[in-house]
Design a protein around this motif. Sequence first.
Motif, short mmCIF file in Angstrom:
data_model
loop_
_atom_site.label_atom_id
_atom_site.label_comp_id
_atom_site.label_asym_id
_atom_site.label_seq_id
_atom_site.Cartn_x
_atom_site.Cartn_y
_atom_site.Cartn_z
N THR A 46 0.82 -1.22 0.00
CA THR A 46 0.00 0.00 0.00
C THR A 46 0.85 1.27 0.00
OG1 THR A 46 -0.19 -0.14 2.41
CG2 THR A 46 -2.00 -1.05 1.13
N ARG A 78 -10.41 -1.86 -13.23
CA ARG A 78 -10.94 -0.52 -13.50
C ARG A 78 -12.27 -0.64 -14.26
NH1 ARG A 78 -10.98 3.86 -10.89
NH2 ARG A 78 -11.13 5.74 -12.11
N TRP A 107 -14.95 -1.61 -11.95
CA TRP A 107 -15.36 -0.49 -11.09
C TRP A 107 -16.34 0.42 -11.83
CZ3 TRP A 107 -16.23 1.14 -6.53
CH2 TRP A 107 -16.28 2.50 -6.21
N ARG A 129 -19.94 -0.97 -12.28
CA ARG A 129 -20.83 -1.10 -11.12
C ARG A 129 -22.12 -0.33 -11.33
NH1 ARG A 129 -17.83 3.26 -10.22
NH2 ARG A 129 -18.44 4.86 -8.73
N PHE A 155 -25.64 -2.24 -13.33
CA PHE A 155 -26.68 -3.19 -12.89
C PHE A 155 -27.26 -2.74 -11.57
CE2 PHE A 155 -23.01 -4.64 -10.61
CZ PHE A 155 -23.49 -5.14 -9.43
N TRP A 176 -9.72 -1.04 5.73
CA TRP A 176 -10.57 -1.41 4.59
C TRP A 176 -11.98 -0.88 4.81
CZ3 TRP A 176 -8.87 -4.17 0.32
CH2 TRP A 176 -7.60 -4.77 0.42
N ILE A 197 -17.38 -0.93 -0.06
CA ILE A 197 -17.75 0.10 -1.04
C ILE A 197 -18.91 -0.31 -1.93
CG2 ILE A 197 -15.50 1.21 -1.11
CD1 ILE A 197 -14.95 -0.39 -3.70
N ARG A 198 -19.28 -1.57 -1.88
CA ARG A 198 -20.36 -1.99 -2.78
C ARG A 198 -20.94 -3.31 -2.31
NH1 ARG A 198 -20.14 -3.52 -9.11
NH2 ARG A 198 -18.42 -4.80 -8.42
N LEU A 199 -22.25 -3.44 -2.47
CA LEU A 199 -22.91 -4.72 -2.25
C LEU A 199 -23.19 -5.33 -3.61
CD1 LEU A 199 -25.62 -4.20 0.49
CD2 LEU A 199 -23.53 -5.53 0.66
N VAL A 200 -22.92 -6.61 -3.72
CA VAL A 200 -23.12 -7.29 -5.00
C VAL A 200 -23.96 -8.53 -4.75
CG1 VAL A 200 -21.95 -8.42 -6.92
CG2 VAL A 200 -20.82 -6.54 -5.72
N TRP A 236 -9.18 -0.38 -0.01
CA TRP A 236 -8.18 -0.01 0.99
C TRP A 236 -8.12 1.51 1.11
CZ3 TRP A 236 -5.23 -1.44 4.87
CH2 TRP A 236 -4.16 -0.63 5.24
N ASP A 264 -18.80 8.48 -2.25
CA ASP A 264 -18.38 7.94 -3.55
C ASP A 264 -17.21 8.73 -4.12
OD1 ASP A 264 -20.19 5.92 -3.42
OD2 ASP A 264 -21.62 6.77 -4.84
N ILE A 286 -14.13 7.47 -2.42
CA ILE A 286 -13.76 6.13 -2.89
C ILE A 286 -13.20 6.20 -4.31
CG2 ILE A 286 -14.66 3.82 -3.43
CD1 ILE A 286 -14.38 4.60 -0.39
N GLU A 287 -13.79 7.06 -5.13
CA GLU A 287 -13.28 7.21 -6.50
C GLU A 287 -11.80 7.60 -6.47
OE1 GLU A 287 -14.99 6.55 -9.36
OE2 GLU A 287 -13.08 6.93 -10.36
#
Lengths: 56, 326
Positions: free
Chosen positions: A11, A47, A50, A53, A56, B6, B9-12, B29, B41, B44-45
């Motif tokens: 990181t 990417r 991302w 996302r 959907f 951590w 950031i998203r639920l799938v 991260w 957002d 996070i972006e």
Amino acid sequence: MEDSGLMRALTSAETEAELFTLVIALGRERGIELTVAHLEEIARANRRAWFERWLF
Amino acid sequence: MRRDGWVPIRLVWKGSGVGEGEAFVDWCWLGGERFIDPFFDGAIEIAQRRPFNRLFTHRTPIAELGWWYAASPGMAPAGFIFHMSRCGSTLVSQMLAALPENVVISEAGPMDRLARAESIPEAAKAEWLRWMVSALGQKRSGGETRYFIKFDSPTVLALPSIRRAFPSVPWIFLYRNPEEVLVSHLRQPAPAMCAGMITDVSALGAPLDEVVSMSQEEYAARVIGRICESAALGMDECGMLVNYTELPEAAWGNIARRFGVEFSPDEIAQMQVVALHDAKRPRQKFEADGESKRLEVSEAVRAAAARWISPHFDELERLRAAAGIP
């Protein structure tokens, strides 16, 4: 990711080139051969996922 | 596995859709970085552009969130911020985020989508919400003592689900003159004000044929009206209504008191600096725009606001007056 030393090293990379060099070296230490092209393809796919996302 | 640094950031959903099949969480991260961007957002972006996050993605079953909740419970939220949209809510969240003691999560996509997902059984949703709120409420630098969450405007439609998960957390609902809000959305519509995006059109209580033929003014007005109506219907002993006209002073006054917080003079001074700037574009100075918005009010805007928003706005004003908050 459970290896805090490894996480710290990964990181802290400030550029993609620096990270790729590190990952290739760390992979080699563990008997895994990786190439820059391989890592670039992974980063590109991530990417794309991302951005997708929103689809959907 | 510990997940310090951590954030989810998203639920799938792996299956046929939201709430069906198996749920997974994507993580990012962030290290010890604070949330200071006006929106989750956005933060996070930026984080996703870091070399590490570009190369390493991390997805786990949602049960990992539960494990992390048990292993490392996040701070308990001091207050929830709901709003009508375009009414000063970002100003409030940015004033709170200006203080390093505060963790402020502003319109986090995974949390809002989880709260609004209608096909998840309520008991599971309440548990998952607690897990998600805990994961996002981890101390980032270690010195934080307070945790606030601002939800996306349509999420107030899920207020009962959120209250079920967090029955004792104080909350506020911010609102503003209906015509000014509507004009703002016609200038630059938020996703929730565009048919089919975010807000479930069934929430409008109109047949789909009617929804698709609505004017932009009517659609946005009906969504905003439903948002205001939901806040009025959900008002309880933990809730407080705040009119835009009470800002910015309410942030360190009534809102702080409702959230059980007392800001020091130094902290108030820091918050006042934020109020001098545009909350969504912090590099720009704040300029009051009520007058310019009122000049843009067309007949269609006036009619749509009067029919679909004003009755609920009036009810909010009535409830605010009845609560007797100075």
